[in-house]
Enzyme design. Structure first.
Site, PDB file in Angstrom:
ATOM      1  N   CYS A 150       0.771  -0.934  -0.147  1.00 11.95           N
ATOM      2  CA  CYS A 150       0.634   0.057   0.036  1.00 11.95           C
ATOM      3  C   CYS A 150       0.607   1.080   0.651  1.00 11.95           C
ATOM      4  O   CYS A 150       1.449   1.444   0.986  1.00 11.95           O
ATOM      5  CB  CYS A 150      -0.529  -0.234   1.204  1.00 11.95           C
ATOM      6  SG  CYS A 150      -1.685   1.166   1.596  1.00 11.95           S
TER       7      CYS A 150
ATOM      8  N   CYS B  75      -0.483   4.057   2.027  1.00 12.43           N
ATOM      9  CA  CYS B  75      -0.872   2.975   3.596  1.00 12.43           C
ATOM     10  C   CYS B  75       1.258   4.466   4.429  1.00 12.43           C
ATOM     11  O   CYS B  75       1.165   4.752   4.818  1.00 12.43           O
ATOM     12  CB  CYS B  75      -0.260   2.332   3.425  1.00 12.43           C
ATOM     13  SG  CYS B  75      -1.896   1.905   3.240  1.00 12.43           S
ATOM     14  N   ASP B  76       2.388   3.220   3.362  1.00 10.81           N
ATOM     15  CA  ASP B  76       3.128   3.574   3.795  1.00 10.81           C
ATOM     16  C   ASP B  76       4.575   4.832   3.035  1.00 10.81           C
ATOM     17  O   ASP B  76       6.012   4.250   3.093  1.00 10.81           O
ATOM     18  CB  ASP B  76       4.195   2.296   4.305  1.00 10.81           C
ATOM     19  CG  ASP B  76       3.371   0.615   4.350  1.00 10.81           C
ATOM     20  OD1 ASP B  76       2.999   1.762   5.581  1.00 10.81           O
ATOM     21  OD2 ASP B  76       2.676   0.433   4.235  1.00 10.81           O
TER      22      ASP B  76
END
Length: 305
Positions: free
Chosen positions: A134, A137-138
């Site tokens: 992701c 997300c990261d």
């Protein structure tokens, strides 16, 4: 046979949030959180983009807090997995771990999805320590660093262009000699200076040390093996929704995602779906939580009728 008013299947952001709202609505929800309590989010470390946490929050802490909040408000959380369902009539019939039978007046499916990985032992070793599925997300953790994205479809191109806005350089590792993405997405990649596409390449190994990922070992179609230095390794080869046991009862799209309408309603009245099991596009903790809220409120309205 036990009769449940509102049964929630799945224990991630969608399932726990559904439990919070269903509890406050007086539905006495029971949550079966399955084999992966906390869901996909627990495979990452710090969540930077969940509202309300100025300095980010540890993913496992966030999920534990959501779980505890649902319990405090009245949800009962059980271990075990729903392995069989019969949605042909109400009350719905379900089976836990292949043996214990339940009846439910309303069901919220929040079983999530799983990212597809390459299946490399080294990939598993560094999951959460440089290996991610992701970018949204990261990606923040790799600002001004070098990363690699595996995949050649629209998702991979979207992830690569997103990361290109944060990172110094982005490699795209593509096993074919062309991108499978739409022409618009291909043009976006081609016009981004800090994206380099490595065609006809497969990943043999993710390289790293005790601190995390340091590189990747690739093999070209002609047999040449070479290493690239990267700080992050992102998978963008698709997700699989955990919808298999519901597929014969609920309408799904061609990839298995449960189709919802008018909020979180499914094709069966009284059955609702929330989170990544019905969301092929966003796949974020905040959108999963929001859909869990909607599913609980939809279930409340259904049961009131």
């Amino acid at each position: 046979m036990e009769r449940i008013k509102c049964l929630i299947i799945g224990g991630g952001p969608a399932g726990y949030t559904a439990g919070i709202y269903a509890s406050r609505a007086g539905l006495s929800p029971i949550i079966y959180e399955g084999m992966a309590p906390g869901g996909q989010l627990t495979t990452t470390t710090v969540v930077e983009n969940f509202p309300g946490f100025t300095n980010g929050v540890d993913a496992n802490v966030l999920m534990n807090d959501m779980r505890s909040q649902a319990v405090r408000l009245g949800a009962e959380i059980r271990s075990g997995s729903i392995t069989e369902v019969d949605f042909s009539s109400r009350p719905f019939l379900l089976k836990v771990d292949g043996k214990d039978e339940l009846e439910a007046e309303a069901v919220i499916v929040a079983t999530g999805a799983v990212a597809k990985y390459l299946g490399l032992p080294s990939e598993e070793r560094f999951k959460g320590f440089g290996v991610s599925a992701c970018a949204t997300c990261d990606g923040f953790f790799y600002r001004r660093k070098v990363v690699a994205v595996v995949g050649g479809g629209d998702t991979a191109c979207e992830e690569a262009t997103y990361l290109a806005g944060l990172c110094r350089k982005v490699y795209m590792i593509v096993r074919r000699d062309v991108l499978r993405a739409s022409e618009a997405m291909q043009e976006k990649v081609r016009s981004t200076d800090n994206i380099e596409i490595l065609f006809n390449c497969n990943t043999r190994e993710v390289l790293g040390d005790e601190a995390g990922v340091t590189g990747a070992r690739l093999e070209r179609k002609d047999g040449e093996v070479f290493d690239i230095d990267v700080d992050g390794f992102f998978l963008a080869i698709g997700h699989h929704p955990n919808s298999d046991i519901f597929a014969s009862w609920l309408e799904t799209d061609s990839n298995g995602y449960i189709i919802t309408h008018d909020g979180q309603k499914t094709s069966v009245e009284g059955v609702f779906a929330a989170g990544d099991v019905q969301d092929p596009h966003y796949r974020q903790a905040i959108t999963a939580a929001a859909s869990g809220c909607r599913a609980a409120l939809d279930a409340k309205n259904f049961l009131d009728r």
